[in-house]
Design a protein around this motif. Structure first.
Motif, PDB file in Angstrom:
ATOM      1  N   VAL A  12       4.260   1.767   2.530  1.00  0.00           N
ATOM      2  CA  VAL A  12       5.469   2.705   2.157  1.00  0.00           C
ATOM      3  C   VAL A  12       4.823   4.182   1.985  1.00  0.00           C
ATOM      4  CG1 VAL A  12       6.803   0.797   1.155  1.00  0.00           C
ATOM      5  CG2 VAL A  12       5.321   2.075  -0.381  1.00  0.00           C
ATOM      6  N   THR A  13       5.503   5.067   2.398  1.00  0.00           N
ATOM      7  CA  THR A  13       5.257   6.426   2.134  1.00  0.00           C
ATOM      8  C   THR A  13       6.279   7.287   1.834  1.00  0.00           C
ATOM      9  OG1 THR A  13       5.533   7.113   4.597  1.00  0.00           O
ATOM     10  CG2 THR A  13       3.447   6.314   3.929  1.00  0.00           C
ATOM     11  N   ARG A  14       5.929   8.287   1.207  1.00  0.00           N
ATOM     12  CA  ARG A  14       7.198   9.461   0.958  1.00  0.00           C
ATOM     13  C   ARG A  14       7.742   9.885   2.171  1.00  0.00           C
ATOM     14  NH1 ARG A  14       6.534  13.988  -1.645  1.00  0.00           N
ATOM     15  NH2 ARG A  14       4.290  14.054  -1.351  1.00  0.00           N
ATOM     16  N   ARG A  15       7.202  10.427   3.024  1.00  0.00           N
ATOM     17  CA  ARG A  15       7.620  10.989   4.466  1.00  0.00           C
ATOM     18  C   ARG A  15       7.076  10.140   5.811  1.00  0.00           C
ATOM     19  NH1 ARG A  15       3.481  15.067   2.518  1.00  0.00           N
ATOM     20  NH2 ARG A  15       5.278  16.315   1.442  1.00  0.00           N
ATOM     21  N   GLY A  46       1.598  -3.816  14.467  1.00  0.00           N
ATOM     22  CA  GLY A  46       2.542  -3.899  13.723  1.00  0.00           C
ATOM     23  C   GLY A  46       2.217  -3.652  12.323  1.00  0.00           C
ATOM     24  N   ILE A  47       0.903  -3.351  12.145  1.00  0.00           N
ATOM     25  CA  ILE A  47       0.270  -3.296  10.808  1.00  0.00           C
ATOM     26  C   ILE A  47       0.925  -1.785  10.194  1.00  0.00           C
ATOM     27  CG2 ILE A  47      -1.761  -2.852   9.162  1.00  0.00           C
ATOM     28  CD1 ILE A  47      -3.172  -4.702  11.028  1.00  0.00           C
ATOM     29  N   LEU A  48       1.159  -0.872  10.926  1.00  0.00           N
ATOM     30  CA  LEU A  48       1.379   0.442  10.573  1.00  0.00           C
ATOM     31  C   LEU A  48       3.248   0.757  10.611  1.00  0.00           C
ATOM     32  CD1 LEU A  48      -1.312   2.732  11.964  1.00  0.00           C
ATOM     33  CD2 LEU A  48      -1.204   1.807   9.982  1.00  0.00           C
ATOM     34  N   ASP A  49       3.790  -0.359  10.293  1.00  0.00           N
ATOM     35  CA  ASP A  49       5.266  -0.356  10.316  1.00  0.00           C
ATOM     36  C   ASP A  49       5.666   0.240   9.133  1.00  0.00           C
ATOM     37  OD1 ASP A  49       7.673  -0.695  10.516  1.00  0.00           O
ATOM     38  OD2 ASP A  49       7.907  -2.897  10.094  1.00  0.00           O
ATOM     39  N   ARG A  50       5.837   1.444   8.917  1.00  0.00           N
ATOM     40  CA  ARG A  50       5.917   2.523   7.590  1.00  0.00           C
ATOM     41  C   ARG A  50       7.387   1.996   7.094  1.00  0.00           C
ATOM     42  NH1 ARG A  50       9.607   6.670   6.460  1.00  0.00           N
ATOM     43  NH2 ARG A  50       9.043   7.635   4.650  1.00  0.00           N
ATOM     44  N   LYS A  51       7.434   2.046   5.948  1.00  0.00           N
ATOM     45  CA  LYS A  51       8.607   1.920   5.295  1.00  0.00           C
ATOM     46  C   LYS A  51       8.878   3.303   4.249  1.00  0.00           C
ATOM     47  CE  LYS A  51       9.673  -3.006   5.420  1.00  0.00           C
ATOM     48  NZ  LYS A  51       8.871  -3.166   6.642  1.00  0.00           N
ATOM     49  N   PRO A  52      10.196   3.474   3.885  1.00  0.00           N
ATOM     50  CA  PRO A  52      10.410   4.628   2.972  1.00  0.00           C
ATOM     51  C   PRO A  52       9.953   4.265   1.500  1.00  0.00           C
ATOM     52  CG  PRO A  52      12.395   3.891   3.928  1.00  0.00           C
ATOM     53  CD  PRO A  52      11.441   3.200   4.558  1.00  0.00           C
ATOM     54  N   MET A  53       9.720   5.077   0.704  1.00  0.00           N
ATOM     55  CA  MET A  53       9.345   4.950  -0.588  1.00  0.00           C
ATOM     56  C   MET A  53      10.419   3.941  -1.187  1.00  0.00           C
ATOM     57  SD  MET A  53       6.549   5.486  -1.742  1.00  0.00           S
ATOM     58  CE  MET A  53       7.034   5.145  -3.355  1.00  0.00           C
ATOM     59  N   PHE A  54       9.899   2.999  -2.213  1.00  0.00           N
ATOM     60  CA  PHE A  54      11.127   2.097  -2.890  1.00  0.00           C
ATOM     61  C   PHE A  54      11.815   2.899  -3.904  1.00  0.00           C
ATOM     62  CE2 PHE A  54       6.636   0.905  -3.773  1.00  0.00           C
ATOM     63  CZ  PHE A  54       6.610   1.681  -5.104  1.00  0.00           C
ATOM     64  N   VAL A  65       0.725  -1.066   0.126  1.00  0.00           N
ATOM     65  CA  VAL A  65      -0.030  -0.128   0.007  1.00  0.00           C
ATOM     66  C   VAL A  65       0.999   1.251  -0.002  1.00  0.00           C
ATOM     67  CG1 VAL A  65      -1.809   1.390   1.085  1.00  0.00           C
ATOM     68  CG2 VAL A  65      -1.798  -1.308   1.206  1.00  0.00           C
ATOM     69  N   VAL A  66       0.702   2.182  -0.966  1.00  0.00           N
ATOM     70  CA  VAL A  66       1.550   3.339  -1.141  1.00  0.00           C
ATOM     71  C   VAL A  66       0.695   4.452  -0.664  1.00  0.00           C
ATOM     72  CG1 VAL A  66       2.896   4.638  -2.787  1.00  0.00           C
ATOM     73  CG2 VAL A  66       2.853   2.130  -3.127  1.00  0.00           C
ATOM     74  N   GLY A  67       1.061   5.289   0.227  1.00  0.00           N
ATOM     75  CA  GLY A  67       0.209   6.599   0.384  1.00  0.00           C
ATOM     76  C   GLY A  67       0.221   6.477   2.139  1.00  0.00           C
ATOM     77  N   GLY A  68       0.314   7.542   2.385  1.00  0.00           N
ATOM     78  CA  GLY A  68      -0.135   8.042   3.876  1.00  0.00           C
ATOM     79  C   GLY A  68      -1.214   8.716   4.366  1.00  0.00           C
ATOM     80  N   GLY A  69      -2.070   8.923   3.638  1.00  0.00           N
ATOM     81  CA  GLY A  69      -3.453   9.467   4.079  1.00  0.00           C
ATOM     82  C   GLY A  69      -4.378   8.798   4.716  1.00  0.00           C
ATOM     83  N   ALA A  70      -5.528   9.262   4.828  1.00  0.00           N
ATOM     84  CA  ALA A  70      -6.560   8.546   5.622  1.00  0.00           C
ATOM     85  C   ALA A  70      -6.831   7.340   4.702  1.00  0.00           C
ATOM     86  CB  ALA A  70      -8.000   9.348   5.805  1.00  0.00           C
ATOM     87  N   LEU A 100      -5.352  -0.351   4.133  1.00  0.00           N
ATOM     88  CA  LEU A 100      -4.208  -1.103   4.568  1.00  0.00           C
ATOM     89  C   LEU A 100      -4.831  -2.014   5.851  1.00  0.00           C
ATOM     90  CD1 LEU A 100      -1.115  -1.610   4.888  1.00  0.00           C
ATOM     91  CD2 LEU A 100      -1.037   0.056   6.654  1.00  0.00           C
ATOM     92  N   VAL A 101      -5.526  -1.497   6.811  1.00  0.00           N
ATOM     93  CA  VAL A 101      -5.982  -2.091   8.041  1.00  0.00           C
ATOM     94  C   VAL A 101      -6.850  -3.105   7.443  1.00  0.00           C
ATOM     95  CG1 VAL A 101      -7.431  -1.806  10.320  1.00  0.00           C
ATOM     96  CG2 VAL A 101      -5.631  -0.187   9.666  1.00  0.00           C
ATOM     97  N   GLU A 102      -7.930  -2.727   6.754  1.00  0.00           N
ATOM     98  CA  GLU A 102      -8.909  -3.856   6.257  1.00  0.00           C
ATOM     99  C   GLU A 102      -8.231  -4.776   5.365  1.00  0.00           C
ATOM    100  OE1 GLU A 102     -12.677  -3.236   3.054  1.00  0.00           O
ATOM    101  OE2 GLU A 102     -12.086  -1.629   4.368  1.00  0.00           O
TER     102      GLU A 102
END
Length: 351
Positions: free
Chosen positions: A196-199, A252-260, A172-177, A183-185
């Motif tokens: 993954v998110t840009r920031r 641990g579902i919101l374990d964010r990684k930087p953009m590939f 899932v790419v993107g850090g918005g609502a 992602l959770v669903e």
């Protein structure tokens, strides 16, 4: 041949319906006074296209349209159905002159009028309220190798059900609502998820107060007054940490990684060589304002935005953008409709 009218409202979502209500209150009559052009096949604005699993109880908030309370519908019903029914009831209650489906192709200047051309007809208006929102312009960023991916790529605008991804690994790419909600669903049925998110995401903990809301709106307002494109909502407000997101973070579902760095046939690769195999890439990367039909007016600044003063376009005072920039929320759209009509009434009285 074209039809003359005082005001054309483009779009029948929250902002467009609010504007239509206030036009009626201000004394504009059907057809000769104003028309509403909507490209949807039925009432509901962008809500009619939301994924079926988005229940009303998961929506941050639906604000009442002016003059008709939303009420207290079943929170377990799909938001798309409930809000669409409400919008349709609003149109009928106030006998609003909504034409649909009508695809507006362009807005151009013709003497003292703005010519609104569509697939159905042409309207020559003394003023235009544009309330087209963003749903029709999903944003797809480009990354090297995107075309080589053998799995499925889709945008949130195409999402229907998490069941489509049962047993698959989903990026899932993107850090918005929307990104975090989906992602959770999806995590409940997928074999694995990668976020993954840009920031780095900024979570907003605590109550979202009116002061916080006003500050967020003011930030967006400063940008559009300077002719810059409005930023995404979450970049201004932060991610509100709901109980559901709090639980997801603990799991641990919101374990964010930087953009590939790039996309390969079987997944993605980061700059350090780390790879992640994936079956699906879901681009939850937001939307852009659907304003292509305004291109003949040449309103874009060098900064890429449109210079605004409230809802009024500085370089074309006969045009108002409702639901754009600081009014891009349900409560903001309501106020934008009222404000736009107030200014248009003054403009037409002077003429």
């Amino acid at each position: 041949m074209h039809t003359e009218t005082d005001v054309v409202v483009i779009g029948a979502g929250q902002a467009g319906l609010s504007a239509a209500y206030h036009l009626r209150r201000a004394g504009f009559r059907n057809e000769t006074g104003f028309v509403v052009l909507d490209h949807g096949k039925r009432p509901g604005g962008a809500w009619q296209y939301r994924w079926p699993s988005l229940r009303l109880g998961k929506v941050h908030g639906i604000y009442d349209l002016p003059g008709l309370a939303f009420g207290q519908p079943d929170l377990e019903k799909p938001a798309s159905a409930v809000v669409s029914e409400y919008f349709g009831r609003f149109e009928r209650t106030f006998d609003l002159p909504v034409h649909r489906p009508v695809e507006v192709q362009s807005v151009s200047r013709e003497g003292d009028r703005l010519l609104v051309a569509s697939t159905l007809d042409e309207w020559a208006a003394r003023a235009v309220i544009n309330a087209t929102g963003t749903w029709d312009r999903p944003f797809w960023p480009h990354y090297p190798g995107q075309e080589t991916f053998r799995g499925r790529q889709l945008h949130t605008a195409e999402f229907q059900s998490a069941e489509e991804f049962r047993g698959k690994h989903v990026i899932v790419v993107g850090g918005g609502a929307s990104g975090t909600q989906l992602l959770v669903e999806i995590a409940e049925v997928a074999s694995g998820t990668t976020w993954v998110t840009r920031r780095p995401p900024e979570f907003f903990e605590g109550d979202f107060t009116p002061d916080h809301g006003r500050e967020s709106v003011a930030k967006v307002d400063r940008r559009v007054r300077a002719g810059l494109p409005p930023e995404s909502v979450v970049s201004v407000t932060g991610l509100v940490l709901t109980p559901e997101l709090r639980r997801a973070r603990e799991r641990g579902i919101l374990d964010r990684k930087p953009m590939f760095e790039r996309i390969v046939p079987d997944g993605v690769v980061w700059a350090d060589g780390t790879e992640q195999r994936a079956d699906v890439i879901l681009w939850a990367t937001g939307f852009r304002a659907a304003l292509d039909h305004l291109a003949p007016l040449r309103l874009r600044t060098r900064g890429g935005g449109i210079r605004m003063d409230g809802t009024r376009v500085v370089d074309e005072p006969r045009l108002h953008l409702a639901g754009y920039g600081p009014s891009a929320s349900t409560v903001g759209a309501n106020r934008a409709g009222r404000s736009a009509v107030h200014e248009i009434r003054q403009l037409l009285d002077r003429q």
